[in-house]
Motif scaffolding. Sequence first.
Motif, PDB file in Angstrom:
ATOM      1  N   PRO B 335      -9.231 -12.627 -23.505  1.00 14.68           N
ATOM      2  CA  PRO B 335     -10.491 -12.250 -22.833  1.00 14.68           C
ATOM      3  C   PRO B 335     -11.186 -11.071 -23.486  1.00 14.68           C
ATOM      4  CG  PRO B 335      -8.610 -11.462 -21.570  1.00 14.68           C
ATOM      5  CD  PRO B 335      -8.043 -12.214 -22.750  1.00 14.68           C
ATOM      6  N   THR B 336     -10.573 -10.476 -24.502  1.00 10.74           N
ATOM      7  CA  THR B 336     -11.144  -9.278 -25.124  1.00 10.74           C
ATOM      8  C   THR B 336     -11.649  -9.605 -26.530  1.00 10.74           C
ATOM      9  OG1 THR B 336      -8.888  -8.667 -25.789  1.00 10.74           O
ATOM     10  CG2 THR B 336      -9.732  -7.700 -23.755  1.00 10.74           C
ATOM     11  N   TYR B 337     -10.745  -9.508 -27.513  1.00 10.39           N
ATOM     12  CA  TYR B 337     -11.187  -9.624 -28.906  1.00 10.39           C
ATOM     13  C   TYR B 337     -11.535 -11.050 -29.333  1.00 10.39           C
ATOM     14  CZ  TYR B 337     -10.026  -4.791 -29.063  1.00 10.39           C
ATOM     15  OH  TYR B 337     -10.014  -3.454 -28.790  1.00 10.39           O
ATOM     16  N   LEU B 338     -11.158 -12.017 -28.526  1.00  6.91           N
ATOM     17  CA  LEU B 338     -11.576 -13.387 -28.841  1.00  6.91           C
ATOM     18  C   LEU B 338     -12.748 -13.819 -27.964  1.00  6.91           C
ATOM     19  CD1 LEU B 338      -8.068 -15.053 -29.313  1.00  6.91           C
ATOM     20  CD2 LEU B 338      -9.695 -14.394 -31.086  1.00  6.91           C
ATOM     21  N   HIS B 339     -13.194 -12.926 -27.106  1.00  8.82           N
ATOM     22  CA  HIS B 339     -14.217 -13.281 -26.105  1.00  8.82           C
ATOM     23  C   HIS B 339     -15.405 -12.316 -26.207  1.00  8.82           C
ATOM     24  CE1 HIS B 339     -15.599 -12.775 -21.755  1.00  8.82           C
ATOM     25  NE2 HIS B 339     -15.986 -13.980 -22.073  1.00  8.82           N
ATOM     26  N   GLY B 340     -15.121 -11.031 -25.990  1.00 11.20           N
ATOM     27  CA  GLY B 340     -16.198 -10.037 -26.009  1.00 11.20           C
ATOM     28  C   GLY B 340     -16.893  -9.975 -27.354  1.00 11.20           C
ATOM     29  N   THR B 341     -16.137 -10.209 -28.422  1.00 11.51           N
ATOM     30  CA  THR B 341     -16.702 -10.120 -29.770  1.00 11.51           C
ATOM     31  C   THR B 341     -17.668 -11.257 -30.092  1.00 11.51           C
ATOM     32  OG1 THR B 341     -14.738 -11.272 -30.497  1.00 11.51           O
ATOM     33  CG2 THR B 341     -14.735  -8.888 -30.776  1.00 11.51           C
ATOM     34  N   LEU B 342     -17.718 -12.252 -29.231  1.00  7.24           N
ATOM     35  CA  LEU B 342     -18.584 -13.405 -29.523  1.00  7.24           C
ATOM     36  C   LEU B 342     -19.881 -13.367 -28.729  1.00  7.24           C
ATOM     37  CD1 LEU B 342     -17.891 -15.648 -31.541  1.00  7.24           C
ATOM     38  CD2 LEU B 342     -15.912 -14.339 -30.835  1.00  7.24           C
ATOM     39  N   MET B 343     -20.152 -12.254 -28.064  1.00  6.49           N
ATOM     40  CA  MET B 343     -21.305 -12.187 -27.163  1.00  6.49           C
ATOM     41  C   MET B 343     -22.648 -12.107 -27.908  1.00  6.49           C
ATOM     42  SD  MET B 343     -20.474 -12.504 -24.043  1.00  6.49           S
ATOM     43  CE  MET B 343     -18.906 -12.661 -23.188  1.00  6.49           C
ATOM     44  N   GLN B 344     -22.583 -11.929 -29.208  1.00  7.61           N
ATOM     45  CA  GLN B 344     -23.828 -11.986 -29.974  1.00  7.61           C
ATOM     46  C   GLN B 344     -24.317 -13.427 -30.076  1.00  7.61           C
ATOM     47  OE1 GLN B 344     -25.049  -8.893 -31.850  1.00  7.61           O
ATOM     48  NE2 GLN B 344     -26.906 -10.102 -31.584  1.00  7.61           N
ATOM     49  N   GLY B 345     -23.380 -14.358 -30.087  1.00  8.40           N
ATOM     50  CA  GLY B 345     -23.758 -15.769 -30.274  1.00  8.40           C
ATOM     51  C   GLY B 345     -24.539 -15.940 -31.557  1.00  8.40           C
ATOM     52  N   LEU B 346     -25.539 -16.785 -31.498  1.00  9.23           N
ATOM     53  CA  LEU B 346     -26.373 -17.033 -32.678  1.00  9.23           C
ATOM     54  C   LEU B 346     -27.670 -16.235 -32.607  1.00  9.23           C
ATOM     55  CD1 LEU B 346     -26.091 -20.934 -33.002  1.00  9.23           C
ATOM     56  CD2 LEU B 346     -24.831 -19.176 -34.223  1.00  9.23           C
ATOM     57  N   TYR B 347     -27.711 -15.275 -31.708  1.00 10.77           N
ATOM     58  CA  TYR B 347     -28.991 -14.659 -31.372  1.00 10.77           C
ATOM     59  C   TYR B 347     -29.084 -13.209 -31.843  1.00 10.77           C
ATOM     60  CZ  TYR B 347     -28.354 -18.732 -28.439  1.00 10.77           C
ATOM     61  OH  TYR B 347     -28.073 -20.002 -28.007  1.00 10.77           O
ATOM     62  N   THR B 348     -30.305 -12.734 -31.952  1.00 19.17           N
ATOM     63  CA  THR B 348     -30.542 -11.389 -32.479  1.00 19.17           C
ATOM     64  C   THR B 348     -30.519 -10.316 -31.387  1.00 19.17           C
ATOM     65  OG1 THR B 348     -32.905 -11.800 -32.272  1.00 19.17           O
ATOM     66  CG2 THR B 348     -31.930 -12.185 -34.443  1.00 19.17           C
ATOM     67  N   THR B 349     -29.956 -10.638 -30.253  1.00 17.83           N
ATOM     68  CA  THR B 349     -29.884  -9.705 -29.118  1.00 17.83           C
ATOM     69  C   THR B 349     -29.553  -8.272 -29.589  1.00 17.83           C
ATOM     70  OG1 THR B 349     -28.972 -11.575 -27.909  1.00 17.83           O
ATOM     71  CG2 THR B 349     -28.889  -9.406 -26.813  1.00 17.83           C
ATOM     72  N   PRO B 350     -30.430  -7.307 -29.312  1.00 15.90           N
ATOM     73  CA  PRO B 350     -30.195  -5.967 -29.846  1.00 15.90           C
ATOM     74  C   PRO B 350     -29.255  -5.100 -29.004  1.00 15.90           C
ATOM     75  CG  PRO B 350     -32.348  -6.081 -28.798  1.00 15.90           C
ATOM     76  CD  PRO B 350     -31.770  -7.449 -28.704  1.00 15.90           C
ATOM     77  N   LYS B 351     -29.131  -5.418 -27.727  1.00 17.72           N
ATOM     78  CA  LYS B 351     -28.276  -4.588 -26.860  1.00 17.72           C
ATOM     79  C   LYS B 351     -27.320  -5.493 -26.084  1.00 17.72           C
ATOM     80  CE  LYS B 351     -30.230  -0.662 -27.825  1.00 17.72           C
ATOM     81  NZ  LYS B 351     -29.483   0.299 -28.670  1.00 17.72           N
TER      82      LYS B 351
END
Lengths: 158, 788, 280
Positions: B335-351
Motif C-alpha cells: 500500500p506504500t511504495y507500490l501504491h503511493g508512488t503511482l499516484m502521478q499516473g499518466l498525468y501532469t498533476t503538479p500537486k
Amino acid sequence: MGNMITVTVNGKEHSGGVEGRTLLVDYLREHLGLTGTHIGCDTSSCGACTIHMDGKAVKSCTVLAVQADGSEVTTVEGLANNGSLHPIQEGFKEEHGLQCGFCTPGMMMTATDLLKNNPNPTEDEIRHALEGNFCRCTGYHNIVKSIQYAAKKMQSPA
Amino acid sequence: MTNYIGKSVKRVEDKRFITGQGKYTDDIKLNGMMYGYFVRSPYAHAIVKSINIDRASKMPGVNKILVGADIPEAIAGVPCGWQVDFKNGDTMKEPPHPLLVRKKVRHVGDGVAFVVAETRAQAKDAADEVDVDYEILDAVTCPKKATEEGAAQVHEDAPGNLCFDWELGNPKDEVAAAMAAAAHVTELDFSNQRVVPNAIEPRSAIGHYDTAYDKYTLYTSTQNPHLIRLLMCAFVLGIPEHKVRVIGPDVGGGFGSKIFHYAEEALVTWASKELGCPIKWTADRSESFLTDAHGRDHVSNAKMGFDSEGKIVALQAYTYANLGAYLSTFAPAVPTYLHGTLMQGLYTTPKINVDVKAAFTHTCAVDAYRGAGRPEATYLLERLIDLAALEMDMDPAELRFKNFIPAFDGVEQEGYTTQVALQYDSGNYDPVLKRALEMVGYEEFRKEQAAQSNGKLLGIGFSTYIEACGIAPSAVVGALGARAGLFEVAQVRVQPTGKVSVFTGAHSHGQGHETTFAQIVADRMGIGIDDVEIIHGDSDSVAFGMGTYGSRSLAVGGSAIVNSIDKVLEKGAKIAAHLLEASADDLEYAEGKWTVKGTDKSVSFGDVSLTAYVPHNYPEGLEPGLDFNAFYDPANFTYPFGAHVAIVEVDKETGEVKLKRFIAVDDVGNVINPMIVDGQIHGGLAQGIGQAMHEGTVYDETGQLINGSYMDYCMPRADDLPSFEIDRTVTPCPHNPLGVKGAGEAGCIGSTPAVVNAVIDALWKGGFKVKDVPMPMTPERVWTAMNN
Amino acid sequence: MIPNSFEYKRANSVEEAISLMTEDAQVLGGGHSLIPALKLRLNNPGTLIDISKIDALKTIGDNEKSVTVGGGATHAAIANDAALAKHVPMMGQAAREIGDIQVRNVGTIGGSIAHADPAADWPAVLLASNASVVISNKDGKREVDIDQFFLGFYDTALEEGEIITAIRIPKTAANQHSCYVKFKQPASRFAIVGCAAALDLEGGTVKDARVALTGAADSAYRVKSVEKALIGNSFNLDLIHSAVGDVTEGKSIMSDHYASEKYRAHLASVYVKRALKKLL
C-alpha cells in the motif's frame, strides 16, 4: 481396503482394493500414480479433475472409486494415441491455451466431450461448455481458440 | 539478425502439461512419506485455553500431533521482508507470526495443531478429533474500523491496530491550496475490496530431511525458491543455507500468492527431521481461501481538482490499508511504495499527496496480488478522472489527452520525474488511447449508446494506466525499507558440444520462461532454440535468484541472461581468435560463428566450445571452460502503460451487467514472444475484470469468511468474458539491454476501473447519476444504484 | 476433501437397495448433491447404498398419457430426450441450465429432488408440470403428487427407507407450452430465482396455468396468485403485467450476500414475467 474394484484406465485394466470413501481422483493419483488429473477445489466446481468415465466427462472428485468399478476411464495421460497428440492437445499448444498447465488436463477432457457431441461449436457454445472448468491464467481467450482449432482439425483430418 | 526474438515461438514447456506429465508438488511421492493436516481456528479471535490431543493421537495411522508448545523457542515466526516506519520515525509494528499459535488465534484459519499420519485421510480423521477449547473474543475486519477507538485489538503491541502510517508527495497544505483554487473538485469515497488470488493449484509443501547428507529438501509451490530458502533458513529455522535445498517444481499459478514464505513450509521442513520422515501438506481449497495471502483491501477517500480547462491541478488520497492479522512477506510495501508512488499516473498533476494508514485486522494476511498496489492506485486515479468527466460534462478520452505527460524516450529526452518519488523511463501516451478509440469505433459507439432503447443501458469506461515494474533497483528499494536486494541471477553454461544450459533465478509458473528465455539465448548466440535448455526452480542447481513477481522476469532475469551471454561470447572470441590466428578485435560474431572481418575465415561456436573444454590448442593464460554467470541489478523500474476500454450493457430490470467488449492497448516495451505476451495480457484482464464484476471476500462481523468456497466466491468463467480485443504500441525501455518492460501485471492493473467506469457511464446516460457502485458490481448492487 | 469412512454397498436392483436400507444408510444416486457434502463432512452416513448402477432407474419412457423419467436419469439424458423436448420443453431447458457438462453427465433428477436444495432447478419445473413422484419402499410403491412432495427446507415427503424410482409427467397441453428461466447465483450457478411456467392456451385464452418458483423461498412453490389471475383471460403482455404482482407474498424469502430479501423478491416477479413472456 474393503472394496475390490477393477477399472480399465487408458486401456489398461487395474484391480485393487479401495476404501468406500476413496474418491476416483485419489484412486487415479495415489493408487495408480496418474498425477495428470489434478485437484483444484473441494466443492466440485473447478473441473481440474475432469476425466472421461465410460466416454463421458465427469469430475473425478465427485465420483467414488468404487463407482468406477467395471468402467472405462480415460485420463489426460490417455489422450494421445501411440505418441501422436490428440487434436485438442495440439490445439492447446498451437493456440497457447495454457500457461501454468494446472487446469489444462481438465479443460481438455471437457473440451473433447463437447466436441464429441457438438463437433462444430460456436464461440458461445464453447464458453458455455467450459462453465465447470476454471482457469486463472489465460482469461479463457486462447482456450476458446484452442478448442476451435481442435474442432477444425477433427473435421478435416490431415 | 533474429530468428526467434519477436516471433510467436510455440512453448517448449507445453508438451509435459498437455500430456499430463507436469510435476507439481502434490504429484511428488517420496519413500516413507507421511501426510500432514492442520487443525485451524474456526474463530477469528480467541484465546486457546487448551488443546487435547489424547483421542486424536490414538487414531489409526497417526505418527505425531504437533502443537505450538512443541515448537522450540529458538524457532522464530514467519518474518516480514519489508519495513515501513511511521511518519514520526517510530519503527513499524512487527508482531510475531508463529508457525503454530500458542495462546491466541487471530484469524479464521490460524494454525493450531499439525497432525502427521500415514495417509492424508488418517491425518484428517485425527485432526477432526483434536479438541481445542477456545474463549471467543470480539473481532474486527475493516481496516478503517480497526483504527477507531474501542476496536478489538489484534496485537497487544500494536495500539489502535496501526502497523504504521505513511505519506508521500507534496506537503498536504500545498495540495490543499491547489485544491481550493480548483474550478472543479471530484471526490470519491470507495473501497478496493479484498480478493483471493486463487491459483488453481492449491499450495503444497513437502519437507524431507536426509540423514545421510544432513540436508533438508523442501519442495514447495513457490514463485521464488531461493527467497524461501533465505527467509526460512536465516529468519525462521536457523539452519545453515547450504544445508537446505528448496525446489519449486511445476507450479500451478501464483499471481503473487506464492511469493511469500508461509508457516507451512517451515513447519514441514523442521518436522521432517523431528519425525524422521518426509512430510507432505497440500491445502484443501477451503484452506487456501483462509490462508493464502489475499490482495487489495483498501478503504479510501480521494479528491482530484481541475482548473477551468480541465487540467488536473491537485490530487489528495487517503487510504486505510488492511494488512490482515500478520505481516506477510512484502505486505508493508504494497500500500506504500507500490501504491503511493503511482499516484502521478499518466498525468501532469503538479500537486499530489497520498496518505496511508496500515492496519491489522482479524483476517487472513494481505500481500501482493497481481499488480500489488498499482491496481489500487490506478483504480483511484481512473475512477476519479472518468467521474470528473461525467461531472464536468466533458469527454473522458479528451480529458485524458489534455492531461497526459508529453512523450519522452528516456534517451534523447530525460525520464519524467513525478511528484511521488519515481522517474518514468520512457513513455508515449497519446498513441495507446488513440489506438484504443479507433478499435472501439468511438464515435459510432456514442451514437449507438444515445439511441439505445431496449431496456438495457450501454456504457463505456476508460482506464489509462502506468505501472512501475521490472522490480527493482536494489539500492532504491533498500532505501525504501526492503530487507532484500531485487537483482536477478543467470548462469549460461555452454556444454563442450556447444549445447547451452541456462540457469535462471526467475521461476516460471505459467509465464513461459522456458521458451522466451531460450529465444533470447538462441538469437544472441546464433544457435538453434533446440540447443538451449532453461533450468529454474532448484536452489541446488541455480546459483541464486530473487524469483518471479512484479513483472520482473524478463526485464531483470532476461537482462542477467544477456549479460552472461556477453561474457560467454567475449571469452569465446578469445578462443576463436587463437584458433583463427587473428586478433579478437578483428572478429565478428554472427549466426553461430566468429569470422575474421572481411574474410571467409571463420570458426563455429561448437568448435570454440569444444576447444574450451579440450584446451589442447588454447590461448595462453586463459582458463578452460565456457560458463558464466551474471547478477543484474536494474538501473530503474520499468514503466509499461496502456489504455483499456470496457463496453457494458446494464439490464435495468435486474441490474445485471454484461461485459460486451474489452479493448486493451498496452505498451510493454519490446516484445520477445508476442503470443506469450498476449496470453499474459488476457489473463491479467480476466483477473482485473473479475475484481470489478465478480470477486470479493465477504467477512461477517465475527470475522468469518462467509464466501470461502467456489460455491460462494465467484471466479470469472469462460462465459462471463468476451474475447478480448488487444493491440500494443512499442516504446522500448531505455535502461535494460532487451528494451523490455514487463507484461505480467498490465492487464490486471488497467482493466478494473475501465469496467466500473463503463457501468457508471451507463447509469449516468440512463439518468442515474451515481458516483459509485461498490465492487464487485453484483446485479443487486447495480440495481440498488438505480433504485435508491 | 476426504469424506468420513462409511460402508459402501452396491445395489443391483431397487428391491435389493430397499433390502439394504438401515437407519444410518443413505442412498447414492449420481452423487452430485451427496458427495460434495460428504467431502466437506457436512453429511456423515454410516452406509451408502449405491443405486447408480441400476439400469432400470435410468430409462425415460414415452407412454400414452405421460412421460416417465427414471429417478436415475441424468440431467444430460433429460436434456437430450426427444419425448421430453416434444411434450415438456421446460424439462430440457432446465436440464441444460443445471451445473455444467460434467455435472449433467452424472447428476440425476431423483438425487436432486430427494436432496431438495431450495435453489435447485427441478422443483420449480416439476411443480409447474403437475408431475408425480413414484417412490418404492419395502411395502411396494406409492405415488406422491408433486404438490405434496416438497415440504420445506431440504425436506420432502420421502420417508426413511424409500427410493425415488421415477417422476411421471403428464402429457398435457400446458406442458407442451412450457418454459423455464433462471437468474443464476454467479458462483454456484444455482438459482437465485428460477421460474417454470406451463400454460394451456385455447384460442388465445388461458385455460390452465401452472407457475412455480425456486430459489426464492426455503422451498420451491407454486405462485397461485398468478395462476389464478391468468386463467380465463386472454393471454397478452397486458395480462402478464396485471397478473404478476407480489409473487412472494406469504413466503419467507431467502437472503444472502448475492441477493437480499428485497432484491430476491424483485427478481422473482421479474422472472415470473420473463417466463410468461417467453410463452407469448
